[in-house]
Design an enzyme around this catalytic site. Structure first.
Site, PDB file in Angstrom:
ATOM      1  N   ASN A 237      44.599  31.895  34.649  1.00 24.99           N
ATOM      2  CA  ASN A 237      44.631  32.322  36.048  1.00 24.99           C
ATOM      3  C   ASN A 237      44.422  33.829  36.140  1.00 24.99           C
ATOM      4  O   ASN A 237      44.926  34.591  35.307  1.00 24.99           O
ATOM      5  CB  ASN A 237      45.994  31.960  36.663  1.00 24.99           C
ATOM      6  CG  ASN A 237      46.100  32.362  38.121  1.00 24.99           C
ATOM      7  OD1 ASN A 237      45.186  32.126  38.903  1.00 24.99           O
ATOM      8  ND2 ASN A 237      47.202  32.993  38.491  1.00 24.99           N
TER       9      ASN A 237
ATOM     10  N   SER B 289      34.087  35.667  44.820  1.00 22.56           N
ATOM     11  CA  SER B 289      33.382  36.750  44.121  1.00 22.56           C
ATOM     12  C   SER B 289      33.604  36.645  42.610  1.00 22.56           C
ATOM     13  O   SER B 289      32.703  36.968  41.824  1.00 22.56           O
ATOM     14  CB  SER B 289      33.811  38.124  44.634  1.00 22.56           C
ATOM     15  OG  SER B 289      35.100  38.458  44.201  1.00 22.56           O
TER      16      SER B 289
ATOM     17  N   MET C 117      44.093  29.050  45.357  1.00 23.75           N
ATOM     18  CA  MET C 117      45.371  29.392  45.985  1.00 23.75           C
ATOM     19  C   MET C 117      46.252  28.158  46.215  1.00 23.75           C
ATOM     20  O   MET C 117      46.731  27.928  47.329  1.00 23.75           O
ATOM     21  CB  MET C 117      45.121  30.148  47.292  1.00 23.75           C
ATOM     22  CG  MET C 117      44.249  31.376  47.138  1.00 23.75           C
ATOM     23  SD  MET C 117      44.828  32.560  45.920  1.00 23.75           S
ATOM     24  CE  MET C 117      45.919  33.537  46.941  1.00 23.75           C
TER      25      MET C 117
ATOM     26  N   ARG D 279      51.571  17.058  46.374  1.00 21.95           N
ATOM     27  CA  ARG D 279      50.986  17.993  45.417  1.00 21.95           C
ATOM     28  C   ARG D 279      50.533  17.229  44.158  1.00 21.95           C
ATOM     29  O   ARG D 279      49.481  17.488  43.593  1.00 21.95           O
ATOM     30  CB  ARG D 279      52.087  19.003  45.047  1.00 21.95           C
ATOM     31  CG  ARG D 279      51.585  20.359  44.641  1.00 21.95           C
ATOM     32  CD  ARG D 279      52.727  21.296  44.384  1.00 21.95           C
ATOM     33  NE  ARG D 279      53.296  21.931  45.555  1.00 21.95           N
ATOM     34  CZ  ARG D 279      52.692  22.838  46.306  1.00 21.95           C
ATOM     35  NH1 ARG D 279      51.470  23.219  46.038  1.00 21.95           N
ATOM     36  NH2 ARG D 279      53.299  23.371  47.344  1.00 21.95           N
TER      37      ARG D 279
ATOM     38  N   SER E 113      45.825  41.041  36.128  1.00 20.61           N
ATOM     39  CA  SER E 113      46.229  40.277  34.936  1.00 20.61           C
ATOM     40  C   SER E 113      45.439  38.980  34.841  1.00 20.61           C
ATOM     41  O   SER E 113      45.114  38.364  35.858  1.00 20.61           O
ATOM     42  CB  SER E 113      47.716  39.882  35.013  1.00 20.61           C
ATOM     43  OG  SER E 113      48.545  40.997  35.260  1.00 20.61           O
TER      44      SER E 113
ATOM     45  N   HIS F 275      45.175  37.131  38.389  1.00 20.95           N
ATOM     46  CA  HIS F 275      46.151  37.526  39.406  1.00 20.95           C
ATOM     47  C   HIS F 275      46.021  39.029  39.683  1.00 20.95           C
ATOM     48  O   HIS F 275      45.949  39.833  38.745  1.00 20.95           O
ATOM     49  CB  HIS F 275      47.567  37.191  38.944  1.00 20.95           C
ATOM     50  CG  HIS F 275      48.573  37.391  40.036  1.00 20.95           C
ATOM     51  ND1 HIS F 275      48.693  36.519  41.104  1.00 20.95           N
ATOM     52  CD2 HIS F 275      49.452  38.386  40.263  1.00 20.95           C
ATOM     53  CE1 HIS F 275      49.629  36.960  41.922  1.00 20.95           C
ATOM     54  NE2 HIS F 275      50.100  38.095  41.440  1.00 20.95           N
TER      55      HIS F 275
ATOM     56  N   ASP G 180      52.419  31.931  38.314  1.00 17.22           N
ATOM     57  CA  ASP G 180      52.021  33.256  37.807  1.00 17.22           C
ATOM     58  C   ASP G 180      52.881  33.697  36.629  1.00 17.22           C
ATOM     59  O   ASP G 180      53.123  34.902  36.432  1.00 17.22           O
ATOM     60  CB  ASP G 180      52.094  34.315  38.932  1.00 17.22           C
ATOM     61  CG  ASP G 180      51.156  33.987  40.090  1.00 17.22           C
ATOM     62  OD1 ASP G 180      50.091  33.407  39.839  1.00 17.22           O
ATOM     63  OD2 ASP G 180      51.512  34.301  41.246  1.00 17.22           O
TER      64      ASP G 180
HETATM   65  C1  GAR Z   1      41.420  37.580  43.643  1.00 15.37           C
HETATM   66  O1  GAR Z   1      41.875  38.853  44.021  1.00 15.37           O
HETATM   67  C2  GAR Z   1      42.433  36.879  42.776  1.00 15.37           C
HETATM   68  O2  GAR Z   1      43.102  37.744  41.903  1.00 15.37           O
HETATM   69  C3  GAR Z   1      43.368  36.322  43.815  1.00 15.37           C
HETATM   70  O3  GAR Z   1      42.512  35.821  44.803  1.00 15.37           O
HETATM   71  C4  GAR Z   1      41.354  36.669  44.870  1.00 15.37           C
HETATM   72  C5  GAR Z   1      40.130  35.801  44.875  1.00 15.37           C
HETATM   73  O4  GAR Z   1      38.982  36.561  45.159  1.00 15.37           O
HETATM   74  N1  GAR Z   1      44.223  35.319  43.268  1.00 15.37           N
HETATM   75  C6  GAR Z   1      45.529  35.234  43.551  1.00 15.37           C
HETATM   76  O5  GAR Z   1      46.100  35.964  44.338  1.00 15.37           O
HETATM   77  C7  GAR Z   1      46.260  34.112  42.823  1.00 15.37           C
HETATM   78  N2  GAR Z   1      47.657  34.210  43.026  1.00 15.37           N
HETATM   79  P1  GAR Z   1      37.546  35.904  45.084  1.00 15.37           P
HETATM   80  O6  GAR Z   1      37.614  34.609  45.881  1.00 15.37           O
HETATM   81  O7  GAR Z   1      36.620  36.885  45.712  1.00 15.37           O
HETATM   82  O8  GAR Z   1      37.218  35.634  43.638  1.00 15.37           O
END
Ligand code: GAR
Length: 195
Positions: free
Chosen positions: A109, A14, A94, A69, A138, A111, A147
């Protein structure tokens, strides 16, 4: 200036779609933005369909195809460099990144918590369940600490008695506000680049 962006994602996408809606091929202030790379580490991620609506084919780099990695990160670096992107945006990407990535790519990033609280993959649930009266989102520079890089933008809200569903929806709504704004601020030189 033409600003080239690479967006990395792992799932729903999204935030990728929001960046495409708000920034892709748009002139804002003195810059025109172009998403030159959508990169995903999962071949079934819904974000791939979202990118297609904008005529963009995502590049899939499946982490499971690499032994380490570092090997995975080397391919990410290669793809991002090849794209000519000025900035990589981790929008729900992720994967933990090694110094191979963090030392070679300028990246931000997104978060879903008020960092430095609730780092890691379960931030929404942990921040919802905590005693904190406020929560938030953030955007930060990516460095070698998960993070942990310098914060660019944050937005907070009062948790009040929100249900988990409403809480999560609020987090995503704020993410959709601050991620494009952070990108614009970076290229309008309103935030300092990390050392
Ligand atoms: C978001 O909430 C983002 O902040 C989180 O993944 C989601 C992705 O949503 N990221 C983390 O947790 C990174 N540590 P999306 O795929 O709908 O954009």
């Amino acid at each position: 200036m033409l600003v080239k962006l690479a967006v990395l994602f792992s799932g729903n996408g999204s935030n990728l779609e929001n960046i495409l809606n708000r920034l892709h091929q748009k002139t804002i202030g003195s810059n025109t933005y172009e998403v030159v790379l959508c990169l995903c580490n999962k071949k079934d991620a819904f974000g791939i369909q979202r990118a297609k609506k904008f005529g963009l084919e995502s590049v899939i780099v499946d982490h499971k195809d690499y032994k380490s990695r570092e090997e995975f990160d080397e391919i990410l670096v290669q793809k991002i460099k090849e794209s000519g992107a000025d900035l990589a945006i981790l929008a729900g990407f992720m994967r933990i990144l090694s110094p191979i990535f963090t030392k070679n790519i300028k990246a931000i990033n997104l978060h879903p918590s008020l960092l430095p609280l609730f780092k890691g993959a379960n931030a929404i649930k942990e921040s919802f369940e905590s005693d904190m009266k406020v929560a938030g989102v953030s955007v930060h520079w990516v460095n070698e600490e998960l993070d942990g890089g310098k914060i660019i933008t944050q937005k907070a809200f009062e948790k009040k008695n929100l249900s988990f569903e409403d809480f999560e929806a609020k987090i995503h709504a704020l993410e959709h506000e601050i991620l494009p704004l952070s990108v614009i601020e970076i290229f309008e030189s309103k935030v300092n680049l990390p050392k």
